[in-house]
Design a protein around this motif. Structure first.
Motif, PDB file in Angstrom:
ATOM      1  N   GLY A  64     -12.578  -1.381   9.164  1.00 49.81           N
ATOM      2  CA  GLY A  64     -12.298   0.036   8.987  1.00 49.81           C
ATOM      3  C   GLY A  64     -11.462   0.360   7.772  1.00 49.81           C
ATOM      4  N   GLY A  65     -10.135   0.416   7.971  1.00 51.96           N
ATOM      5  CA  GLY A  65      -9.233   0.849   6.910  1.00 51.96           C
ATOM      6  C   GLY A  65      -9.310   0.018   5.646  1.00 51.96           C
ATOM      7  N   LYS A  66      -9.418  -1.285   5.806  1.00 52.58           N
ATOM      8  CA  LYS A  66      -9.451  -2.146   4.622  1.00 52.58           C
ATOM      9  C   LYS A  66     -10.756  -1.971   3.850  1.00 52.58           C
ATOM     10  CE  LYS A  66      -7.505  -6.531   3.310  1.00 52.58           C
ATOM     11  NZ  LYS A  66      -7.034  -7.848   3.778  1.00 52.58           N
ATOM     12  N   PHE A  67     -11.862  -1.868   4.573  1.00 56.37           N
ATOM     13  CA  PHE A  67     -13.147  -1.658   3.908  1.00 56.37           C
ATOM     14  C   PHE A  67     -13.154  -0.329   3.153  1.00 56.37           C
ATOM     15  CE2 PHE A  67     -17.961  -0.887   4.576  1.00 56.37           C
ATOM     16  CZ  PHE A  67     -18.236  -1.311   3.276  1.00 56.37           C
ATOM     17  N   LYS A  68     -12.545   0.677   3.735  1.00 59.55           N
ATOM     18  CA  LYS A  68     -12.462   1.974   3.056  1.00 59.55           C
ATOM     19  C   LYS A  68     -11.711   1.843   1.731  1.00 59.55           C
ATOM     20  CE  LYS A  68     -11.082   6.788   3.732  1.00 59.55           C
ATOM     21  NZ  LYS A  68     -10.460   7.770   4.672  1.00 59.55           N
ATOM     22  N   LEU A  69     -10.630   1.070   1.727  1.00 59.49           N
ATOM     23  CA  LEU A  69      -9.866   0.855   0.491  1.00 59.49           C
ATOM     24  C   LEU A  69     -10.666   0.006  -0.493  1.00 59.49           C
ATOM     25  CD1 LEU A  69      -6.356   0.183   2.076  1.00 59.49           C
ATOM     26  CD2 LEU A  69      -7.105   2.263   0.909  1.00 59.49           C
ATOM     27  N   TYR A  70     -11.353  -1.014   0.007  1.00 66.34           N
ATOM     28  CA  TYR A  70     -12.157  -1.872  -0.859  1.00 66.34           C
ATOM     29  C   TYR A  70     -13.264  -1.093  -1.568  1.00 66.34           C
ATOM     30  CZ  TYR A  70     -10.179  -6.314   0.858  1.00 66.34           C
ATOM     31  OH  TYR A  70      -9.355  -7.378   1.140  1.00 66.34           O
ATOM     32  N   ARG A  71     -13.795  -0.066  -0.905  1.00 69.70           N
ATOM     33  CA  ARG A  71     -14.891   0.693  -1.514  1.00 69.70           C
ATOM     34  C   ARG A  71     -14.458   1.455  -2.761  1.00 69.70           C
ATOM     35  NH1 ARG A  71     -16.210   1.917   4.024  1.00 69.70           N
ATOM     36  NH2 ARG A  71     -15.641   4.118   3.795  1.00 69.70           N
ATOM     37  N   ASP A  72     -13.172   1.552  -3.019  1.00 66.06           N
ATOM     38  CA  ASP A  72     -12.690   2.185  -4.248  1.00 66.06           C
ATOM     39  C   ASP A  72     -12.806   1.268  -5.467  1.00 66.06           C
ATOM     40  OD1 ASP A  72     -12.038   4.613  -3.071  1.00 66.06           O
ATOM     41  OD2 ASP A  72      -9.966   4.039  -2.656  1.00 66.06           O
ATOM     42  N   ILE A  73     -13.142   0.001  -5.250  1.00 65.17           N
ATOM     43  CA  ILE A  73     -13.269  -0.944  -6.371  1.00 65.17           C
ATOM     44  C   ILE A  73     -14.595  -0.674  -7.081  1.00 65.17           C
ATOM     45  CG2 ILE A  73     -13.400  -3.376  -7.051  1.00 65.17           C
ATOM     46  CD1 ILE A  73     -11.894  -4.029  -4.433  1.00 65.17           C
TER      47      ILE A  73
ATOM     48  N   PRO B  52      -6.216  -0.292  -8.407  1.00 62.28           N
ATOM     49  CA  PRO B  52      -5.426   0.795  -8.987  1.00 62.28           C
ATOM     50  C   PRO B  52      -5.774   2.162  -8.409  1.00 62.28           C
ATOM     51  CG  PRO B  52      -6.224  -0.678 -10.715  1.00 62.28           C
ATOM     52  CD  PRO B  52      -6.906  -1.089  -9.449  1.00 62.28           C
ATOM     53  N   GLU B  53      -7.021   2.338  -7.982  1.00 66.11           N
ATOM     54  CA  GLU B  53      -7.468   3.640  -7.479  1.00 66.11           C
ATOM     55  C   GLU B  53      -6.735   4.074  -6.220  1.00 66.11           C
ATOM     56  OE1 GLU B  53     -10.528   2.038 -10.170  1.00 66.11           O
ATOM     57  OE2 GLU B  53      -9.395   1.172  -8.501  1.00 66.11           O
ATOM     58  N   ASN B  54      -6.201   3.121  -5.438  1.00 69.91           N
ATOM     59  CA  ASN B  54      -5.494   3.506  -4.212  1.00 69.91           C
ATOM     60  C   ASN B  54      -4.178   2.759  -3.992  1.00 69.91           C
ATOM     61  OD1 ASN B  54      -6.224   0.947  -3.042  1.00 69.91           O
ATOM     62  ND2 ASN B  54      -8.198   1.799  -2.452  1.00 69.91           N
ATOM     63  N   THR B  55      -3.751   1.959  -4.949  1.00 65.39           N
ATOM     64  CA  THR B  55      -2.480   1.215  -4.993  1.00 65.39           C
ATOM     65  C   THR B  55      -2.473  -0.092  -4.220  1.00 65.39           C
ATOM     66  OG1 THR B  55      -1.222   2.104  -3.064  1.00 65.39           O
ATOM     67  CG2 THR B  55      -1.244   3.430  -5.112  1.00 65.39           C
ATOM     68  N   LEU B  56      -3.525  -0.421  -3.465  1.00 65.39           N
ATOM     69  CA  LEU B  56      -3.498  -1.617  -2.618  1.00 65.39           C
ATOM     70  C   LEU B  56      -3.359  -2.906  -3.429  1.00 65.39           C
ATOM     71  CD1 LEU B  56      -3.856  -2.751   0.327  1.00 65.39           C
ATOM     72  CD2 LEU B  56      -6.276  -3.024  -0.252  1.00 65.39           C
ATOM     73  N   PHE B  57      -2.445  -3.772  -2.980  1.00 62.73           N
ATOM     74  CA  PHE B  57      -2.383  -5.172  -3.393  1.00 62.73           C
ATOM     75  C   PHE B  57      -2.634  -5.986  -2.133  1.00 62.73           C
ATOM     76  CE2 PHE B  57       0.006  -3.304  -6.820  1.00 62.73           C
ATOM     77  CZ  PHE B  57      -0.156  -4.141  -7.914  1.00 62.73           C
ATOM     78  N   THR B  58      -3.569  -6.920  -2.173  1.00 67.51           N
ATOM     79  CA  THR B  58      -3.887  -7.693  -0.986  1.00 67.51           C
ATOM     80  C   THR B  58      -4.447  -9.053  -1.368  1.00 67.51           C
ATOM     81  OG1 THR B  58      -5.009  -7.581   1.161  1.00 67.51           O
ATOM     82  CG2 THR B  58      -6.251  -6.780  -0.770  1.00 67.51           C
ATOM     83  N   TYR B  59      -4.658  -9.890  -0.359  1.00 68.31           N
ATOM     84  CA  TYR B  59      -5.151 -11.247  -0.561  1.00 68.31           C
ATOM     85  C   TYR B  59      -6.403 -11.455   0.296  1.00 68.31           C
ATOM     86  CZ  TYR B  59      -0.417 -12.193  -2.380  1.00 68.31           C
ATOM     87  OH  TYR B  59       0.764 -12.183  -3.090  1.00 68.31           O
TER      88      TYR B  59
ATOM     89  N   TYR C  56       0.839  -1.194   0.000  1.00 68.24           N
ATOM     90  CA  TYR C  56       0.000   0.000   0.000  1.00 68.24           C
ATOM     91  C   TYR C  56       0.877   1.249   0.000  1.00 68.24           C
ATOM     92  CZ  TYR C  56      -3.460   3.496   1.358  1.00 68.24           C
ATOM     93  OH  TYR C  56      -4.260   4.604   1.394  1.00 68.24           O
ATOM     94  N   GLN C  57       0.732   2.047  -1.061  1.00 70.55           N
ATOM     95  CA  GLN C  57       1.429   3.321  -1.210  1.00 70.55           C
ATOM     96  C   GLN C  57       2.925   3.207  -0.922  1.00 70.55           C
ATOM     97  OE1 GLN C  57      -0.701   6.361   0.978  1.00 70.55           O
ATOM     98  NE2 GLN C  57      -2.386   6.350  -0.472  1.00 70.55           N
ATOM     99  N   GLY C  58       3.537   2.178  -1.500  1.00 73.95           N
ATOM    100  CA  GLY C  58       4.983   2.029  -1.421  1.00 73.95           C
ATOM    101  C   GLY C  58       5.487   1.193  -0.265  1.00 73.95           C
ATOM    102  N   GLU C  59       4.627   0.876   0.691  1.00 75.18           N
ATOM    103  CA  GLU C  59       5.058   0.072   1.829  1.00 75.18           C
ATOM    104  C   GLU C  59       4.559  -1.360   1.688  1.00 75.18           C
ATOM    105  OE1 GLU C  59       5.637   2.661   5.696  1.00 75.18           O
ATOM    106  OE2 GLU C  59       3.561   2.796   5.006  1.00 75.18           O
ATOM    107  N   ILE C  60       5.323  -2.298   2.256  1.00 78.58           N
ATOM    108  CA  ILE C  60       5.020  -3.718   2.144  1.00 78.58           C
ATOM    109  C   ILE C  60       4.839  -4.290   3.546  1.00 78.58           C
ATOM    110  CG2 ILE C  60       5.899  -5.961   1.386  1.00 78.58           C
ATOM    111  CD1 ILE C  60       7.410  -4.505  -0.826  1.00 78.58           C
TER     112      ILE C  60
ATOM    113  N   LEU D 191      -8.371  -7.733 -10.839  1.00 80.08           N
ATOM    114  CA  LEU D 191      -8.702  -6.323 -10.667  1.00 80.08           C
ATOM    115  C   LEU D 191     -10.144  -6.040 -10.293  1.00 80.08           C
ATOM    116  CD1 LEU D 191      -6.833  -4.835 -13.771  1.00 80.08           C
ATOM    117  CD2 LEU D 191      -6.150  -4.619 -11.381  1.00 80.08           C
ATOM    118  N   GLN D 192     -11.082  -6.871 -10.664  1.00 82.82           N
ATOM    119  CA  GLN D 192     -12.484  -6.464 -10.580  1.00 82.82           C
ATOM    120  C   GLN D 192     -13.389  -7.474  -9.862  1.00 82.82           C
ATOM    121  OE1 GLN D 192     -13.286  -5.678 -14.740  1.00 82.82           O
ATOM    122  NE2 GLN D 192     -12.638  -3.550 -14.537  1.00 82.82           N
ATOM    123  N   PRO D 193     -13.177  -7.687  -8.565  1.00 79.85           N
ATOM    124  CA  PRO D 193     -14.088  -8.575  -7.830  1.00 79.85           C
ATOM    125  C   PRO D 193     -15.470  -7.947  -7.664  1.00 79.85           C
ATOM    126  CG  PRO D 193     -12.619  -7.461  -6.316  1.00 79.85           C
ATOM    127  CD  PRO D 193     -12.151  -7.099  -7.701  1.00 79.85           C
TER     128      PRO D 193
END
Length: 199
Positions: free
Chosen positions: A127-136, A80-87, A34-38, A108-110
């Protein structure tokens, strides 16, 4: 999967997406970007794994003739909208699986994402993860399954494009995923977890 919060996995301050993917494809351990950090992701406990397996079995059976398909926690998702890669624990993708690059190992498109909550991840997943997921843009529902006690939350997009919550708290209830026209009993979700004996 569980995140080891808030420890960053590597000492370098920032990584490019290309650097992350190169390291991730060579790693035996999963990492979130996320945003350059792993960030390192921890393995899941037995009850977590049981719930995930129950859901994959039930969803796979019901979606056998559908254009939608459930993927387990080995499917990497990129936003892509917020850079997150996750599982996510489970991703449901409908139609052709659009992928991030030529390696075709990052979707990309669940349409639906499912996370199984633990004490360590509950706040982040809600919280934080759901906020990022809402960008999908394709996401229609986000399902949270408690692994500590009987409880399922489903956030879904309504006709006004707002997220609304539906809760299930009893083994006698039926969970409905409207976006894929699938219903699963709470009893089936929690089978073999021993939690059913506590009700």
């Amino acid at each position: 999967m569980e995140i080891k919060e808030p420890a960053v996995a590597y000492e370098k301050q920032k990584y490019t997406i290309e650097e992350y993917l190169q390291m991730e494809r060579a790693s035996d351990v999963k990492h979130e970007y996320y945003q350059g950090e792993i960030f390192a992701m921890a393995g899941a406990g037995n009850r977590h794994i049981t719930i995930s397996t129950n859901l994959i079995i039930e969803l796979g059976t019901r979606l056998k003739t559908s254009p939608c398909f459930p993927y387990g926690s080995d499917m990497r998702i990129h936003i892509p909208e917020n850079t997150l890669f996750t599982y996510p624990d489970i991703s449901i993708i409908c139609g052709e699986t659009n992928t991030f690059d030529k390696d075709k190992d990052t979707a990309l498109q669940p349409v639906i994402l499912i996370e199984i909550l633990s004490k360590a991840t509950s706040d982040y997943d809600r919280g934080g993860k759901f906020k990022l997921y809402r960008d999908i843009p394709t996401l229609k529902a986000y399902m949270l399954v408690n692994s500590e006690n009987i409880g399922v939350e489903i956030w879904r997009i309504n006709e006004h494009n707002h997220w609304e919550l539906e809760e299930y708290k009893s083994l006698q209830e039926i969970v409905t995923l409207l976006a894929i026209d699938v219903s699963i009993s709470m009893e089936d979700i929690y089978a073999r977890t021993m939690l059913e004996e506590m009700q």
